[in-house]
Design a protein around this motif. Structure first.
Motif, short mmCIF file in Angstrom:
data_model
loop_
_atom_site.label_atom_id
_atom_site.label_comp_id
_atom_site.label_asym_id
_atom_site.label_seq_id
_atom_site.Cartn_x
_atom_site.Cartn_y
_atom_site.Cartn_z
N GLN A 240 0.85 -1.20 0.00
CA GLN A 240 0.00 0.00 0.00
C GLN A 240 0.87 1.24 0.00
O GLN A 240 1.67 1.46 0.92
N GLY A 241 0.72 2.05 -1.04
CA GLY A 241 1.55 3.23 -1.18
C GLY A 241 1.00 4.42 -0.41
O GLY A 241 1.52 4.82 0.64
N GLU A 242 -0.11 4.96 -0.92
CA GLU A 242 -0.68 6.16 -0.29
C GLU A 242 -1.20 5.86 1.11
O GLU A 242 -1.39 6.76 1.92
N GLY A 243 -1.46 4.61 1.41
CA GLY A 243 -1.91 4.23 2.75
C GLY A 243 -0.78 4.38 3.77
O GLY A 243 -1.01 4.32 4.98
N GLY A 244 0.47 4.53 3.29
CA GLY A 244 1.59 4.74 4.21
C GLY A 244 2.70 3.70 4.05
O GLY A 244 3.37 3.37 5.02
N ILE A 245 2.92 3.21 2.84
CA ILE A 245 3.97 2.21 2.55
C ILE A 245 3.82 1.01 3.51
O ILE A 245 4.67 0.76 4.39
N HIS A 246 2.72 0.29 3.35
CA HIS A 246 2.48 -0.90 4.17
C HIS A 246 2.79 -2.15 3.37
O HIS A 246 2.26 -2.35 2.28
N ILE A 247 3.66 -2.98 3.94
CA ILE A 247 4.00 -4.26 3.30
C ILE A 247 3.14 -5.33 3.97
O ILE A 247 3.16 -5.45 5.20
N PRO A 248 2.40 -6.10 3.19
CA PRO A 248 1.53 -7.10 3.84
C PRO A 248 2.35 -8.25 4.40
O PRO A 248 3.48 -8.48 3.95
N LEU B 37 10.40 9.48 15.33
CA LEU B 37 10.18 8.55 14.21
C LEU B 37 9.81 7.17 14.74
O LEU B 37 10.62 6.50 15.38
N ALA B 38 8.57 6.74 14.42
CA ALA B 38 8.12 5.46 14.96
C ALA B 38 8.60 4.28 14.11
O ALA B 38 8.98 3.25 14.64
N TYR B 39 8.54 4.41 12.78
CA TYR B 39 8.90 3.29 11.90
C TYR B 39 9.64 3.76 10.67
O TYR B 39 9.39 4.85 10.16
N VAL B 40 10.48 2.87 10.17
CA VAL B 40 11.04 2.99 8.81
C VAL B 40 10.68 1.68 8.13
O VAL B 40 10.95 0.61 8.67
N ARG B 41 10.04 1.74 6.98
CA ARG B 41 9.71 0.48 6.30
C ARG B 41 9.71 0.69 4.79
O ARG B 41 9.60 1.83 4.31
N GLY B 42 9.81 -0.40 4.06
CA GLY B 42 9.77 -0.28 2.61
C GLY B 42 10.42 -1.45 1.93
O GLY B 42 10.99 -2.35 2.58
N ARG B 43 10.28 -1.46 0.62
CA ARG B 43 10.93 -2.48 -0.22
C ARG B 43 11.49 -1.78 -1.43
O ARG B 43 10.78 -0.97 -2.04
N GLY B 44 12.73 -2.12 -1.78
CA GLY B 44 13.34 -1.42 -2.90
C GLY B 44 13.35 0.06 -2.59
O GLY B 44 13.49 0.48 -1.42
N LEU B 45 13.16 0.87 -3.61
CA LEU B 45 13.19 2.32 -3.39
C LEU B 45 11.78 2.87 -3.20
O LEU B 45 11.41 3.89 -3.80
N MET B 46 11.01 2.17 -2.39
CA MET B 46 9.69 2.65 -1.97
C MET B 46 9.72 2.59 -0.45
O MET B 46 9.46 1.56 0.16
N ILE B 47 10.12 3.71 0.16
CA ILE B 47 10.41 3.70 1.60
C ILE B 47 9.56 4.74 2.31
O ILE B 47 9.42 5.87 1.83
N GLY B 48 8.99 4.34 3.43
CA GLY B 48 8.20 5.28 4.21
C GLY B 48 8.79 5.43 5.59
O GLY B 48 9.32 4.47 6.17
N ILE B 49 8.72 6.67 6.14
CA ILE B 49 9.09 6.86 7.54
C ILE B 49 7.85 7.39 8.25
O ILE B 49 7.19 8.29 7.74
N GLU B 50 7.53 6.78 9.37
CA GLU B 50 6.29 7.15 10.05
C GLU B 50 6.60 7.90 11.34
O GLU B 50 7.37 7.42 12.18
N PHE B 51 5.98 9.06 11.49
CA PHE B 51 6.19 9.86 12.70
C PHE B 51 5.31 9.35 13.83
O PHE B 51 4.25 8.77 13.60
#
Ligand SMILES: Cc1ncc(COP(=O)(O)O)c(C=O)c1O
Length: 420
Positions: A198-206, A339-353
């Protein structure tokens, strides 16, 4: 006109003729007027240079204006730009062949359009047409576009509410929850539509196995699986298509963003022969688009995929993505209160505050330091980084330093506010 006057003039025209609220939002974040793009960089009206880590929400996999894509488009422009529509279009034929070669499973056919939303619209229509069923199951937090049809399956109430009633027969289940999907998919379901990340949902990897389980649930009930790869396609996540991380083959797959080589707008719906036969079998004109499949967009797409393969950018995305994530995890360790989380795959990375409202401030601080980013549309707590796949380690280091400084300054600003 000098740079400041030019900036003021554009903002004034946005205020008067485009969208005043958007003008306020963009100026608050410190964005100027973009005048040139080159490789990983955008240059603004004042000559400032920005490392493009937003990358048109993932559009610029090859960077801005890759010379091969530009050359292909210029050459095409000298011969035929837009299709006459009644004739055969060689560029569309060649791109469709290339897509069938690289796509997973039996995805063989392509319908060409102009955007991600249009591709997802077509996917919903084809699923209903192919199955004769009314139901669509989607996921909470998903983003499939904002035109009325796909808005019905976009999983954020804020965007939908004002426009209801939307398409009937749509239900939502939590993303990543295979059991909930298995319960929701039934004999009335035309399709389950899902982003592999999920991209716009906040870079969520299932969780591992999620896509395989929803595939099995669709098979059990004769429903179709629509994989929305608009943001994740063509190497963004370190595989050519993100569904390959789980080896799952969809019945329908949507592409956009980087599929136009970062030079032309292009959307694609890919499907299996079984679906195509059911949709187009008795009427080849049942779904069409005037501009979809135009020669300029298709030759840009073909040139772009050739570059991607020749330069090994899919593998590079996996490698650079790991590097960037590691660097960001280092920053998170220092600023774990923010910063609560850093997550992503390849060059699709999200950082969550850890808190709301911080994201906007950090975007402005990053802009000040020459890095352009934005928060995810369905989740403003998450800043997403989707730079060109050609980004270097030195550029990632620059971005990491900027992030660290941006967090430090935001923290200082916030503590000043608290004291006041
Ligand atoms: C997964 C996904 N689907 C669909 C869309 C809609 O694409 P567009 O903005 O080109 O209409 C987006 C846009 O961000 C997206 O990320």
């Amino acid at each position: 006109m000098d740079a400041d006057a030019r900036y003021a003039d554009v903002i004034e025209k946005y205020n008067r003729y485009i969208n005043p609220g958007f003008a306020r939002l963009v100026s608050f974040a410190g964005f100027g007027v973009e005048v040139r793009g080159e490789g990983c960089y955008i240059y603004d009206h004042a000559g400032r240079k920005f490392l493009d880590c937003l990358g048109g929400y993932g559009t610029f996999a090859l960077g801005h204006r890759h010379p091969d894509v530009i050359a292909a488009v210029k050459d095409q422009l000298d011969r035929l730009a837009l299709s006459g529509k009644a004739f055969f279009n060689e560029e569309a034929a060649n791109l469709a062949e290339m897509l069938a070669e690289i796509a997973p499973g039996d995805l063989q056919y392509s319908f060409f359009c102009n955007s991600g939303a249009e591709a997802c619209e077509a996917a919903l229509k084809f699923a209903k047409g192919a199955t004769g069923r009314p139901g669509i199951v989607s996921t909470i937090g998903s983003y499939h576009g904002k035109t009325l049809g796909v808005l019905s399956v976009t999983g954020r109430e804020k965007y939908r509410k004002k426009f209801e009633p939307l398409l009937p027969g749509v239900s939502f289940v939590p993303y990543g929850d295979a059991e909930a999907a298995e319960k929701a998919i039934n004999d009335q379901t035309a399709a389950f539509i899902v982003e592999p990340i999920q991209g716009e949902g906040g870079i969520h990897i299932p969780p591992d196995g999620y896509l395989r389980r929803v595939r099995a649930a669709c098979d059990k009930h004769g429903a179709l699986l629509i994989m929305d790869e608009v943001q994740t396609c063509l190497g963004r996540t370190g595989k050519m298509f993100a569904c390959e991380h789980e080896g799952v083959n969809p019945d329908l797959m949507t592409l956009a963003k980087q599929v136009g080589g970062g030079v032309m707008p292009l959307g694609v719906l890919m499907g299996t022969p079984a679906v195509w036969e059911k949709v187009y079998g008795d009427n080849p004109l049942i779904h069409t688009s005037t501009f979809g499949g135009n020669s300029l967009a298709c030759c840009a797409g073909l040139a772009g995929i050739k570059v991607l393969k020749r330069e090994g950018l899919v593998e590079r995305s996996a490698k650079m993505g790991e590097y960037m994530k590691r660097k960001f995890e280092g920053v998170q360790a220092k600023y774990s209160d923010m910063l609560a989380y850093v997550r992503g795959r390849g060059l699709m990375i999200g950082i969550e505050f850890a808190e709301d409202e911080v994201g906007e401030l950090v975007v402005a601080q990053l802009m000040k330091r020459g890095v352009s980013v934005a928060y995810a549309l369905n989740n403003p707590r998450v800043l997403r980084f989707e730079p060109p796949l050609i980004i270097t380690e030195a550029e990632i280091d620059f971005c990491t330093t900027a992030l660290e400084e941006a967090l430090a300054e935001t923290k200082a600003l916030l503590s000043d506010l608290v004291e006041v």
